[in-house]
Design a protein around this motif. Structure first.
Motif, PDB file in Angstrom:
ATOM      1  N   PRO A 299       0.801  -1.228   0.000  1.00  0.00           N
ATOM      2  CA  PRO A 299       0.000   0.000   0.000  1.00  0.00           C
ATOM      3  C   PRO A 299       0.834   1.279   0.000  1.00  0.00           C
ATOM      4  CG  PRO A 299      -0.928  -1.598   1.528  1.00  0.00           C
ATOM      5  CD  PRO A 299       0.400  -2.147   1.077  1.00  0.00           C
ATOM      6  N   GLN A 300       2.016   1.224   0.588  1.00  0.00           N
ATOM      7  CA  GLN A 300       2.880   2.395   0.628  1.00  0.00           C
ATOM      8  C   GLN A 300       3.440   2.745  -0.755  1.00  0.00           C
ATOM      9  OE1 GLN A 300       5.912   1.701   3.630  1.00  0.00           O
ATOM     10  NE2 GLN A 300       4.484   0.460   4.829  1.00  0.00           N
ATOM     11  N   ARG A 301       3.352   1.799  -1.680  1.00  0.00           N
ATOM     12  CA  ARG A 301       3.970   1.992  -2.990  1.00  0.00           C
ATOM     13  C   ARG A 301       2.982   2.416  -4.076  1.00  0.00           C
ATOM     14  NH1 ARG A 301       8.141  -3.228  -3.270  1.00  0.00           N
ATOM     15  NH2 ARG A 301       9.428  -2.598  -1.485  1.00  0.00           N
ATOM     16  N   VAL A 302       1.722   2.537  -3.698  1.00  0.00           N
ATOM     17  CA  VAL A 302       0.702   2.837  -4.704  1.00  0.00           C
ATOM     18  C   VAL A 302       0.954   4.194  -5.357  1.00  0.00           C
ATOM     19  CG1 VAL A 302      -1.752   3.215  -5.102  1.00  0.00           C
ATOM     20  CG2 VAL A 302      -1.015   1.414  -3.556  1.00  0.00           C
ATOM     21  N   GLY A 303       1.250   5.205  -4.545  1.00  0.00           N
ATOM     22  CA  GLY A 303       1.481   6.535  -5.095  1.00  0.00           C
ATOM     23  C   GLY A 303       2.639   6.563  -6.069  1.00  0.00           C
ATOM     24  N   TYR A 304       3.696   5.809  -5.751  1.00  0.00           N
ATOM     25  CA  TYR A 304       4.842   5.788  -6.656  1.00  0.00           C
ATOM     26  C   TYR A 304       4.489   5.096  -7.964  1.00  0.00           C
ATOM     27  CZ  TYR A 304       9.625   5.716  -8.275  1.00  0.00           C
ATOM     28  OH  TYR A 304      10.759   5.932  -9.014  1.00  0.00           O
ATOM     29  N   LEU A 305       3.725   4.014  -7.878  1.00  0.00           N
ATOM     30  CA  LEU A 305       3.278   3.343  -9.098  1.00  0.00           C
ATOM     31  C   LEU A 305       2.469   4.314  -9.958  1.00  0.00           C
ATOM     32  CD1 LEU A 305       2.966   0.770 -10.820  1.00  0.00           C
ATOM     33  CD2 LEU A 305       0.914   0.242  -9.474  1.00  0.00           C
ATOM     34  N   GLY A 306       1.595   5.103  -9.322  1.00  0.00           N
ATOM     35  CA  GLY A 306       0.830   6.094 -10.067  1.00  0.00           C
ATOM     36  C   GLY A 306       1.724   7.085 -10.782  1.00  0.00           C
ATOM     37  N   MET A 307       2.768   7.547 -10.115  1.00  0.00           N
ATOM     38  CA  MET A 307       3.713   8.464 -10.749  1.00  0.00           C
ATOM     39  C   MET A 307       4.370   7.806 -11.955  1.00  0.00           C
ATOM     40  SD  MET A 307       7.169   9.228 -11.166  1.00  0.00           S
ATOM     41  CE  MET A 307       8.017   8.351  -9.838  1.00  0.00           C
ATOM     42  N   MET A 308       4.732   6.525 -11.837  1.00  0.00           N
ATOM     43  CA  MET A 308       5.361   5.812 -12.944  1.00  0.00           C
ATOM     44  C   MET A 308       4.438   5.735 -14.159  1.00  0.00           C
ATOM     45  SD  MET A 308       7.113   2.654 -10.849  1.00  0.00           S
ATOM     46  CE  MET A 308       7.487   1.702 -12.304  1.00  0.00           C
ATOM     47  N   LEU A 309       3.131   5.668 -13.898  1.00  0.00           N
ATOM     48  CA  LEU A 309       2.166   5.473 -14.973  1.00  0.00           C
ATOM     49  C   LEU A 309       1.437   6.753 -15.362  1.00  0.00           C
ATOM     50  CD1 LEU A 309       0.616   2.069 -13.853  1.00  0.00           C
ATOM     51  CD2 LEU A 309       2.475   2.469 -15.472  1.00  0.00           C
ATOM     52  N   GLY A 310       1.759   7.861 -14.714  1.00  0.00           N
ATOM     53  CA  GLY A 310       1.102   9.122 -15.040  1.00  0.00           C
ATOM     54  C   GLY A 310      -0.325   9.192 -14.560  1.00  0.00           C
ATOM     55  N   LEU A 311      -0.624   8.500 -13.451  1.00  0.00           N
ATOM     56  CA  LEU A 311      -1.973   8.461 -12.898  1.00  0.00           C
ATOM     57  C   LEU A 311      -1.949   8.902 -11.442  1.00  0.00           C
ATOM     58  CD1 LEU A 311      -3.101   4.947 -14.183  1.00  0.00           C
ATOM     59  CD2 LEU A 311      -3.763   7.158 -15.166  1.00  0.00           C
ATOM     60  N   SER A 312      -3.084   9.310 -10.947  1.00  0.00           N
ATOM     61  CA  SER A 312      -3.252   9.580  -9.532  1.00  0.00           C
ATOM     62  C   SER A 312      -3.862   8.347  -8.890  1.00  0.00           C
ATOM     63  CB  SER A 312      -4.148  10.806  -9.312  1.00  0.00           C
ATOM     64  OG  SER A 312      -4.347  11.023  -7.926  1.00  0.00           O
ATOM     65  N   LEU A 313      -3.037   7.594  -8.152  1.00  0.00           N
ATOM     66  CA  LEU A 313      -3.495   6.357  -7.534  1.00  0.00           C
ATOM     67  C   LEU A 313      -3.362   6.458  -6.021  1.00  0.00           C
ATOM     68  CD1 LEU A 313      -1.880   3.612  -9.835  1.00  0.00           C
ATOM     69  CD2 LEU A 313      -4.220   4.493  -9.901  1.00  0.00           C
ATOM     70  N   GLY A 314      -4.344   5.917  -5.316  1.00  0.00           N
ATOM     71  CA  GLY A 314      -4.318   5.870  -3.863  1.00  0.00           C
ATOM     72  C   GLY A 314      -4.712   4.506  -3.366  1.00  0.00           C
ATOM     73  N   PRO A 315      -4.722   4.298  -2.054  1.00  0.00           N
ATOM     74  CA  PRO A 315      -5.062   2.983  -1.485  1.00  0.00           C
ATOM     75  C   PRO A 315      -6.419   2.460  -1.940  1.00  0.00           C
ATOM     76  CG  PRO A 315      -4.126   4.415   0.193  1.00  0.00           C
ATOM     77  CD  PRO A 315      -4.332   5.270  -1.017  1.00  0.00           C
ATOM     78  N   GLU A 316      -7.321   3.356  -2.295  1.00  0.00           N
ATOM     79  CA  GLU A 316      -8.647   2.910  -2.730  1.00  0.00           C
ATOM     80  C   GLU A 316      -8.607   2.165  -4.056  1.00  0.00           C
ATOM     81  OE1 GLU A 316      -8.098   7.126  -4.320  1.00  0.00           O
ATOM     82  OE2 GLU A 316      -7.605   5.988  -2.501  1.00  0.00           O
ATOM     83  N   HIS A 317      -7.505   2.278  -4.792  1.00  0.00           N
ATOM     84  CA  HIS A 317      -7.382   1.589  -6.079  1.00  0.00           C
ATOM     85  C   HIS A 317      -6.717   0.214  -5.953  1.00  0.00           C
ATOM     86  CE1 HIS A 317      -7.468   5.936  -7.297  1.00  0.00           C
ATOM     87  NE2 HIS A 317      -8.335   5.449  -8.174  1.00  0.00           N
TER      88      HIS A 317
END
Length: 444
Positions: A299-317
């Motif tokens: 869960p701590q890595r979701v935001g970084y994954l979003g940055m890698m993919l150009g998306l806004s991702l949070g724990p809800e995803h």
């Protein structure tokens, strides 16, 4: 016996860390003792398993200050690496023993003595990863100010040269051992070195005869222009961090050119790409294993994954796949070479949590699935000239080393890519690198 492995055979090293494994929560895996952090018997057992798999060397990174949040995970490194390897040396026969030791906060004479002692104890299996140290926290542990970049690398060059000078100060033919005549050694061949640089010096000599391989093998695991220069001048093994064949080929070519520029044969330097296998009978099994190991980390890595993919991702995803609308606008980040694979995994329909469990933001590439998947990855990179071999980070030592040795190694052997016996008894022989004793005469 030949000192040069078959050119068609890849070389293998194994990351050898804190007694648990490479994944952050390996200490919580089934069958793992929480005491493994300081269990030298367990370290020895893991080393013996790696030797059964014909690994060429163990590689111990080192950190000189506490990095982890001890509320939730153990330190990355605790026991002193040279002492740990001394214990391993007494219980193994062929596997190389390589560890990091800082050139910034060690004394040249002491470190030269420790490494050559390990080399003699192990009958020629020691290697030194010569790197500088950074950061205020590390400097504070030694009661010193942190070194600037220029000073760090000046000191590194002097440390390597003084230590190699000391290693060669007992000449190879100095020992006589004539008990009847009472002649132990030719004292004229055990001489001071009288080396003094701006930062490091030693009078010498070092009263330790040569080992079976002469002296320890130099490794390097830095990067950038300074690391490239160090590797080109001194190293026989380089521990890399690359995520694509193209990047790996470029780094290996740059290292070989740096060796040539220093007057060395490029074949003397071996480049090891990292790999972090996620093994399972199926891809689903392998992903589930990583999910169990990373349940508190992912869960701590979701935001970084979003940055890698150009998306806004949070724990809800976390527990749903990317939607068609998200996939339509996502773009791999051009500054992160892991982004392309992250996107490919996401497009296969895995949930965000499962995408992360594929190791898409781990430190090295993560082949996921049966042994054949890891073997395919290694074969592709090796045959493309992207690496001379690999350093393997096992997720959980307690069962993961056996799985790699019993599943991946036979598959590599079946494909003719990996040896079926050690080339020799020393680290130099098994790496296929030339003999060296003392300073390299080719270097000015």
């Amino acid at each position: 016996m030949s000192t040069t492995p078959n050119p068609g055979h890849m070389l293998l090293g194994m990351q050898f860390g804190n007694g648990f494994g490479a994944q952050p929560h390996a200490w919580r895996a089934p069958g793992v003792s929480p005491d493994a952090l300081t269990d030298v018997d367990a370290q020895v057992r893991h080393a013996q398993t790696a030797e059964r798999g014909l690994f060429d060397f163990l590689f111990l990174p080192d950190f000189l200050h506490l990095q982890q949040d001890l509320d939730h995970e153990p330190p990355t490194i605790t026991l002193e690496p040279l002492l740990t390897l001394a214990a391993v040396a007494r219980a193994t026969e062929r596997i190389g023993l390589v560890t990091t030791a800082s050139t910034s906060y060690n004394d040249a004479y002491t470190l030269a003595r420790q490494f050559k002692t390990l080399d003699v104890m192990s009958r020629g299996r020691a290697g030194w990863n010569a790197v500088p140290s950074s950061g205020e926290a590390t400097a504070a542990n030694y009661g010193r100010p942190a070194l600037g970049r220029t000073e760090k690398y000046e000191r590194l060059h002097e440390m390597v040269q003084v230590m190699q000078g000391l290693w060669g100060s007992w000449e190879e033919d100095a020992f006589i051992g004539d008990q009847a005549a009472g002649c132990y050694a030719d004292a004229a061949k055990v001489q001071p070195i009288g080396m003094q640089g701006r930062h490091v010096g030693s009078h010498g000599p070092l009263p330790i005869p040569p080992s079976a391989q002469g002296q320890p093998v130099i490794f390097q695991a830095g990067g950038g222009g300074n690391g490239l220069q160090v590797a080109g001048r001194y190293a026989n093994g380089v521990i890399g961090a690359v995520f694509s064949i193209e990047d790996a080929r470029a780094q290996r070519a740059a290292l070989r050119q740096a060796a040539a520029d220093a007057g060395r044969d490029p074949d003397e330097i071996k480049f090891f790409a990292g790999v972090m296998p996620a093994l399972g009978d199926t891809v689903r099994d392998a992903v589930d294993r990583r999910l169990a190991l990373g349940k508190d980390v992912l869960p701590q890595r979701v935001g970084y994954l979003g940055m890698m993919l150009g998306l806004s991702l949070g724990p809800e995803h976390l527990d749903r796949p990317l939607s068609p609308d998200q996939l339509a606008v996502t773009r791999p980040h051009p500054g992160d070479p892991r982004s392309e694979r992250a996107l490919a995994v996401a497009r296969d329909g895995w949930t965000v949590r499962e995408v992360l469990a594929h190791g898409v933001i781990d430190y090295h590439p993560t082949p996921v699935g049966p042994a054949e998947v890891t073997a395919d990855h290694m074969q592709e990179w090796f045959e493309a000239g992207a690496a001379d071999g690999f350093w393997v980070s096992i997720d959980v030592y307690e069962n993961g080393i056996d799985e790699f040795v019993d599943q991946v190694v036979p598959e590599l052997q079946r494909r003719g890519l990996y040896k079926t016996e050690y080339a020799g008894s020393t680290l130099r022989e098994n790496l296929g690198v030339p003999h060296q004793y003392g300073l390299d005469p080719r270097l000015g």
